[in-house]
Scaffold this active site. Sequence first.
Site, PDB file in Angstrom:
ATOM      1  N   GLU A  96       0.944  -1.144   0.003  1.00  0.00           N
ATOM      2  CA  GLU A  96       0.142   0.039   0.228  1.00  0.00           C
ATOM      3  C   GLU A  96       0.842   1.146   0.096  1.00  0.00           C
ATOM      4  O   GLU A  96       2.091   1.327   0.377  1.00  0.00           O
ATOM      5  CB  GLU A  96      -0.816   0.128   1.146  1.00  0.00           C
ATOM      6  CG  GLU A  96      -2.153  -0.728   1.246  1.00  0.00           C
ATOM      7  CD  GLU A  96      -3.364   0.299   0.375  1.00  0.00           C
ATOM      8  OE1 GLU A  96      -2.742   1.314  -0.255  1.00  0.00           O
ATOM      9  OE2 GLU A  96      -4.536  -0.012   0.621  1.00  0.00           O
ATOM     10  N   ASP A  97       0.249   2.345  -0.482  1.00  0.00           N
ATOM     11  CA  ASP A  97       0.975   3.748  -0.373  1.00  0.00           C
ATOM     12  C   ASP A  97       0.629   4.273   1.000  1.00  0.00           C
ATOM     13  O   ASP A  97       1.573   4.605   1.800  1.00  0.00           O
ATOM     14  CB  ASP A  97       0.514   4.598  -1.466  1.00  0.00           C
ATOM     15  CG  ASP A  97      -1.259   4.552  -1.477  1.00  0.00           C
ATOM     16  OD1 ASP A  97      -1.731   3.983  -0.873  1.00  0.00           O
ATOM     17  OD2 ASP A  97      -1.540   5.849  -2.110  1.00  0.00           O
ATOM     18  N   ASP A 100      -4.628   5.068   6.047  1.00  0.00           N
ATOM     19  CA  ASP A 100      -5.233   6.183   6.761  1.00  0.00           C
ATOM     20  C   ASP A 100      -6.332   5.859   7.707  1.00  0.00           C
ATOM     21  O   ASP A 100      -5.964   5.404   8.817  1.00  0.00           O
ATOM     22  CB  ASP A 100      -5.778   7.261   5.616  1.00  0.00           C
ATOM     23  CG  ASP A 100      -6.309   8.462   5.916  1.00  0.00           C
ATOM     24  OD1 ASP A 100      -5.718   8.853   7.005  1.00  0.00           O
ATOM     25  OD2 ASP A 100      -7.085   8.889   5.203  1.00  0.00           O
ATOM     26  N   PHE A 149      -2.610  15.761   5.064  1.00  0.00           N
ATOM     27  CA  PHE A 149      -2.528  15.266   3.745  1.00  0.00           C
ATOM     28  C   PHE A 149      -1.323  15.366   2.881  1.00  0.00           C
ATOM     29  O   PHE A 149      -0.705  16.277   2.874  1.00  0.00           O
ATOM     30  CB  PHE A 149      -3.726  15.985   2.786  1.00  0.00           C
ATOM     31  CG  PHE A 149      -4.164  15.245   1.655  1.00  0.00           C
ATOM     32  CD1 PHE A 149      -5.010  14.403   1.986  1.00  0.00           C
ATOM     33  CD2 PHE A 149      -3.539  15.418   0.478  1.00  0.00           C
ATOM     34  CE1 PHE A 149      -5.408  13.399   0.654  1.00  0.00           C
ATOM     35  CE2 PHE A 149      -3.994  14.790  -0.682  1.00  0.00           C
ATOM     36  CZ  PHE A 149      -4.977  13.702  -0.646  1.00  0.00           C
ATOM     37  N   ARG A 162       1.760  12.850  -8.326  1.00  0.00           N
ATOM     38  CA  ARG A 162       2.264  11.423  -8.177  1.00  0.00           C
ATOM     39  C   ARG A 162       3.629  11.218  -8.630  1.00  0.00           C
ATOM     40  O   ARG A 162       4.116  10.473  -8.104  1.00  0.00           O
ATOM     41  CB  ARG A 162       1.325  10.481  -8.945  1.00  0.00           C
ATOM     42  CG  ARG A 162      -0.117  10.426  -8.432  1.00  0.00           C
ATOM     43  CD  ARG A 162      -0.780   8.991  -9.260  1.00  0.00           C
ATOM     44  NE  ARG A 162      -2.303   9.278  -9.145  1.00  0.00           N
ATOM     45  CZ  ARG A 162      -2.850   8.481  -8.227  1.00  0.00           C
ATOM     46  NH1 ARG A 162      -2.476   7.860  -7.116  1.00  0.00           N
ATOM     47  NH2 ARG A 162      -4.021   8.504  -8.041  1.00  0.00           N
TER      48      ARG A 162
HETATM   49  P1  IMP Z   1      -7.694   4.708   3.730  1.00  0.00           P
HETATM   50  O1  IMP Z   1      -8.690   5.629   4.390  1.00  0.00           O
HETATM   51  O2  IMP Z   1      -7.017   3.839   4.676  1.00  0.00           O
HETATM   52  O3  IMP Z   1      -9.104   3.645   3.041  1.00  0.00           O
HETATM   53  O4  IMP Z   1      -7.213   5.216   2.689  1.00  0.00           O
HETATM   54  C1  IMP Z   1      -7.487   5.231   1.436  1.00  0.00           C
HETATM   55  C2  IMP Z   1      -6.846   5.857   0.144  1.00  0.00           C
HETATM   56  O5  IMP Z   1      -6.977   7.206   0.405  1.00  0.00           O
HETATM   57  C3  IMP Z   1      -5.263   5.572   0.313  1.00  0.00           C
HETATM   58  O6  IMP Z   1      -4.943   4.183  -0.422  1.00  0.00           O
HETATM   59  C4  IMP Z   1      -4.753   6.606  -0.399  1.00  0.00           C
HETATM   60  O7  IMP Z   1      -4.815   6.399  -1.735  1.00  0.00           O
HETATM   61  C5  IMP Z   1      -5.745   7.817  -0.335  1.00  0.00           C
HETATM   62  N1  IMP Z   1      -5.026   8.577   0.923  1.00  0.00           N
HETATM   63  C6  IMP Z   1      -5.125   8.715   2.061  1.00  0.00           C
HETATM   64  N2  IMP Z   1      -4.569   9.620   2.637  1.00  0.00           N
HETATM   65  C7  IMP Z   1      -3.863  10.113   1.665  1.00  0.00           C
HETATM   66  C8  IMP Z   1      -2.970  11.437   1.693  1.00  0.00           C
HETATM   67  O8  IMP Z   1      -2.628  12.091   2.735  1.00  0.00           O
HETATM   68  N3  IMP Z   1      -2.643  11.619   0.517  1.00  0.00           N
HETATM   69  C9  IMP Z   1      -3.012  10.936  -0.668  1.00  0.00           C
HETATM   70  N4  IMP Z   1      -3.632  10.128  -0.511  1.00  0.00           N
HETATM   71  C10 IMP Z   1      -4.177   9.607   0.647  1.00  0.00           C
END
Ligand code: IMP
Length: 182
Positions: A96-97, A100, A149, A162
């Site tokens: 994963e990148d 969150d 963010f 990106r």
């Molecule tokens: P989740 O909230 O863990 O489900 O994250 C969902 C997706 O939101 C991640 O896989 C990222 O692609 C994107 N994301 C969450 N936080 C950030 C951020 O700070 N910058 C850019 N993308 C984010």
Amino acid sequence: MNSAGNTLITEEAIRSRVNELGAEIARDYAGGRPVLVGVLNGALVFMADLMRAIDLPLEYYAVAASSYAGTESTGSVEIIKPLDADVSGRDVIVVEDIVDTGITLDRLLQDLRAAQPASIAVCTLLNKPSRRVVDVSIKYVGFEIPNEFVVGYGLDYNQQYRNLPYVATLAPEQDGQHRQDG
Ligand code: IMP
């Protein structure tokens, strides 16, 4: 000019941490042949560097998920591209990148478990533990970051940034409610 706010993690720091993670994974899976499953689009850059830092035979595949999130996540996850490989009995590492809220990862893990792999571990470049709403277990974390963010090294804001080689915080006026594509 393609730039964001302040640099949070430099290109050099990312390179050195990715190499450490690769070495750790190679040690943990020594003698094996893990299957890396990268989550597009965000994990593309990390995935490309990480797999070359793992000195083992391996396979890699990509899945894609999209979630709507912003200051408040809606929690709805759409799997745009499911895994098109048989991973039953295999050691899977989800790449994963960023984790969150954990909602995207939780949904992906549910799907993967149904495929009955021998094991599943998660490797994320970035972890924002303060935002978690679903408890997900993460074995390998590149960097813990505060609740800001961030963009760059695969992560976007409205599909921009990106290709930055570093991770930067977004200038506050640019942040807000928006769509995040994996
Ligand atoms: P989740 O909230 O863990 O489900 O994250 C969902 C997706 O939101 C991640 O896989 C990222 O692609 C994107 N994301 C969450 N936080 C950030 C951020 O700070 N910058 C850019 N993308 C984010």
